[in-house]
Design a protein around this motif. Sequence first.
Motif, PDB file in Angstrom:
ATOM      1  N   LYS A   5       0.837  -1.199   0.000  1.00  0.00           N
ATOM      2  CA  LYS A   5       0.000   0.000   0.000  1.00  0.00           C
ATOM      3  C   LYS A   5       0.874   1.253   0.000  1.00  0.00           C
ATOM      4  CE  LYS A   5      -3.519   2.532   2.533  1.00  0.00           C
ATOM      5  NZ  LYS A   5      -4.255   2.677   3.773  1.00  0.00           N
ATOM      6  N   SER A   6       1.941   1.245   0.781  1.00  0.00           N
ATOM      7  CA  SER A   6       2.853   2.394   0.825  1.00  0.00           C
ATOM      8  C   SER A   6       3.496   2.648  -0.531  1.00  0.00           C
ATOM      9  CB  SER A   6       3.945   2.175   1.879  1.00  0.00           C
ATOM     10  OG  SER A   6       3.387   2.127   3.157  1.00  0.00           O
ATOM     11  N   ILE A   7       3.890   1.581  -1.202  1.00  0.00           N
ATOM     12  CA  ILE A   7       4.491   1.730  -2.529  1.00  0.00           C
ATOM     13  C   ILE A   7       3.473   2.345  -3.498  1.00  0.00           C
ATOM     14  CG2 ILE A   7       5.345   0.459  -4.551  1.00  0.00           C
ATOM     15  CD1 ILE A   7       6.733  -1.446  -2.527  1.00  0.00           C
ATOM     16  N   LEU A   8       2.247   1.827  -3.468  1.00  0.00           N
ATOM     17  CA  LEU A   8       1.203   2.371  -4.348  1.00  0.00           C
ATOM     18  C   LEU A   8       0.932   3.837  -4.034  1.00  0.00           C
ATOM     19  CD1 LEU A   8      -1.242  -0.648  -4.396  1.00  0.00           C
ATOM     20  CD2 LEU A   8       0.164   0.168  -6.288  1.00  0.00           C
ATOM     21  N   GLN A   9       0.844   4.166  -2.756  1.00  0.00           N
ATOM     22  CA  GLN A   9       0.603   5.558  -2.384  1.00  0.00           C
ATOM     23  C   GLN A   9       1.747   6.461  -2.822  1.00  0.00           C
ATOM     24  OE1 GLN A   9      -0.292   4.604   1.791  1.00  0.00           O
ATOM     25  NE2 GLN A   9      -2.274   5.628   1.494  1.00  0.00           N
ATOM     26  N   ASN A  10       2.978   5.992  -2.724  1.00  0.00           N
ATOM     27  CA  ASN A  10       4.125   6.777  -3.184  1.00  0.00           C
ATOM     28  C   ASN A  10       4.097   6.962  -4.696  1.00  0.00           C
ATOM     29  OD1 ASN A  10       5.242   7.275  -0.660  1.00  0.00           O
ATOM     30  ND2 ASN A  10       6.434   5.389  -0.683  1.00  0.00           N
ATOM     31  N   MET A  11       3.721   5.903  -5.424  1.00  0.00           N
ATOM     32  CA  MET A  11       3.612   6.021  -6.877  1.00  0.00           C
ATOM     33  C   MET A  11       2.554   7.055  -7.251  1.00  0.00           C
ATOM     34  SD  MET A  11       4.033   2.037  -8.072  1.00  0.00           S
ATOM     35  CE  MET A  11       3.964   2.357  -9.837  1.00  0.00           C
ATOM     36  N   LEU A  12       1.419   7.007  -6.565  1.00  0.00           N
ATOM     37  CA  LEU A  12       0.337   7.963  -6.828  1.00  0.00           C
ATOM     38  C   LEU A  12       0.771   9.386  -6.487  1.00  0.00           C
ATOM     39  CD1 LEU A  12      -2.558   5.806  -5.378  1.00  0.00           C
ATOM     40  CD2 LEU A  12      -2.413   6.569  -7.759  1.00  0.00           C
ATOM     41  N   ALA A  13       1.438   9.562  -5.367  1.00  0.00           N
ATOM     42  CA  ALA A  13       1.839  10.898  -4.917  1.00  0.00           C
ATOM     43  C   ALA A  13       2.909  11.530  -5.804  1.00  0.00           C
ATOM     44  CB  ALA A  13       2.328  10.827  -3.478  1.00  0.00           C
TER      45      ALA A  13
END
Length: 167
Positions: A5-13
């Motif tokens: 989830k953190s990786i996905l959120q970083n990609m989105l951000a």
Amino acid sequence: RAVAKSILQNMLASATRYVYMTTPYLIIDNDLCTDIENTALRGVDVRIVLPHIPDKRLVFEMSQSYYPRLLRAGVKIYEYTPGFIHAKCYLADDTTAMVGTVNLDYRSLYLHFENGTYLYGSKKVLEVKDDMVKTIEESHRMEKKECDQGVVWTLVVSIIRLFAPLM
């Protein structure tokens, strides 16, 4: 710790141009849903590809329940029409990608120890992009009018979402 989830959120951000995702399931928490919405609202081309033919009807209906909210924010949602898509790929700006077993659902993001290969600055990211573009071309883009299920269905889905962590 919810690493995927953190990786996905970083990609989105960090995305400035686009984020493409393929997943068989879309049962996300409010945080991740808001992150996806905010990415689209700031002008990033966000596309999510899901199956058109489900393997689990209830999970399919639950996934579709997120469509109206995401579409209102400008997220482009596609359903892969040739059949069930089981790919779990996440791609941003020709620079980063994650490919593996991580679905966009509670069990995958919080309960299971999923595997993913994170690619950064690799030529393989462009190969992932080519595959995702071909997949999108074979998919049907969902429109807001196709997602209107009515008040009763909205109530039913709200109740079912209480059990989302078990799906």
